[in-house]
Write an enzyme that holds these catalytic residues in place. Structure first.
Site, PDB file in Angstrom:
ATOM      1  CD  GLU A 195       5.862 -16.063  16.571  1.00 48.84           C
ATOM      2  OE1 GLU A 195       5.255 -16.843  17.311  1.00 48.84           O
ATOM      3  OE2 GLU A 195       5.655 -14.837  16.532  1.00 48.84           O
ATOM      4  CG  ASP A 220       5.144 -12.362  25.238  1.00 51.87           C
ATOM      5  OD1 ASP A 220       4.996 -11.980  24.066  1.00 51.87           O
ATOM      6  OD2 ASP A 220       4.562 -11.853  26.208  1.00 51.87           O
ATOM      7  CG  ASP A 278       6.854 -15.116  21.180  1.00 50.78           C
ATOM      8  OD1 ASP A 278       6.706 -15.023  19.950  1.00 50.78           O
ATOM      9  OD2 ASP A 278       6.030 -14.683  21.998  1.00 50.78           O
TER      10      ASP A 278
END
Length: 182
Positions: free
Chosen positions: A68, A141, A7
């Site tokens: 991501e 996160d 992430d």
């Protein structure tokens, strides 16, 4: 299949490693955050993200890296930092020959919770449940990185079949479908 989920972020870059196959219980092998000081120079922050990701790659030896996909946000500065951290993760994986998959936030949320509009708390709760953890990983996160890895494990088999079908079609291989002839 062992997947490192990333992430991306400059201040906090979530990382998590999940192992398993679709349809079977999954196992978390590690979760954490690569942190950089907000007041450090950009180049130094990117080096710190690179070093942190390299350590995760060395320690866990993933077969895939799921990152991501950066999406448009109102804050251009935030999206730039996210894109830069994302590029560092992709570079680290590519340097080692590890395939990288990009997943959108809504794709990850839908895979893990059933809704592409789920909030961070719902994602954390489902990651906790799916990986049989005692508590949601903190910060968010880290939970998001695990969700990325889970999403990739669950979606990779279908994506691979689609890619193979497209490759066969592009190569002119005969179709195996039994469509009507007219």
């Amino acid at each position: 299949m062992r997947v490192l989920g990333v992430d991306p972020g400059l201040t906090r870059c979530g990382v998590g490693v999940v192992e398993g196959v679709a349809g079977r219980p999954l196992t978390m092998l590690g979760v954490g955050v690569v942190r950089t000081p907000a007041d450090a120079e950009l180049g130094q922050r990117l080096v710190a993200v690179e070093q942190g990701i390299e350590q995760w790659l060395d320690e866990h030896r993933p077969e895939f890296v799921a990152v991501e996909r950066v999406f448009s946000q109102h804050n251009v500065r935030t999206v730039m930092g996210t894109a830069q951290a994302s590029a560092v993760a992709m570079l680290c994986a590519a340097r080692r020959g590890i395939p990288v998959a990009l997943h959108t936030p809504s794709e990850v949320k839908a895979a893990v919770t059933g809704s592409g509009r789920a909030d961070k708390a719902q994602v954390g709760a489902m990651v906790t449940r799916l990986l049989r953890l005692d508590a949601p990983p903190k910060p968010a996160d880290a939970a998001d990185a695990l969700a990325l890895a889970i999403c990739h494990i669950w979606r990779a088999p279908a994506q691979n079949r689609l890619q193979q079908a497209v490759a066969l079609h592009a190569a002119g291989a005969p179709s195996t479908s039994k469509g009507r002839r007219g």
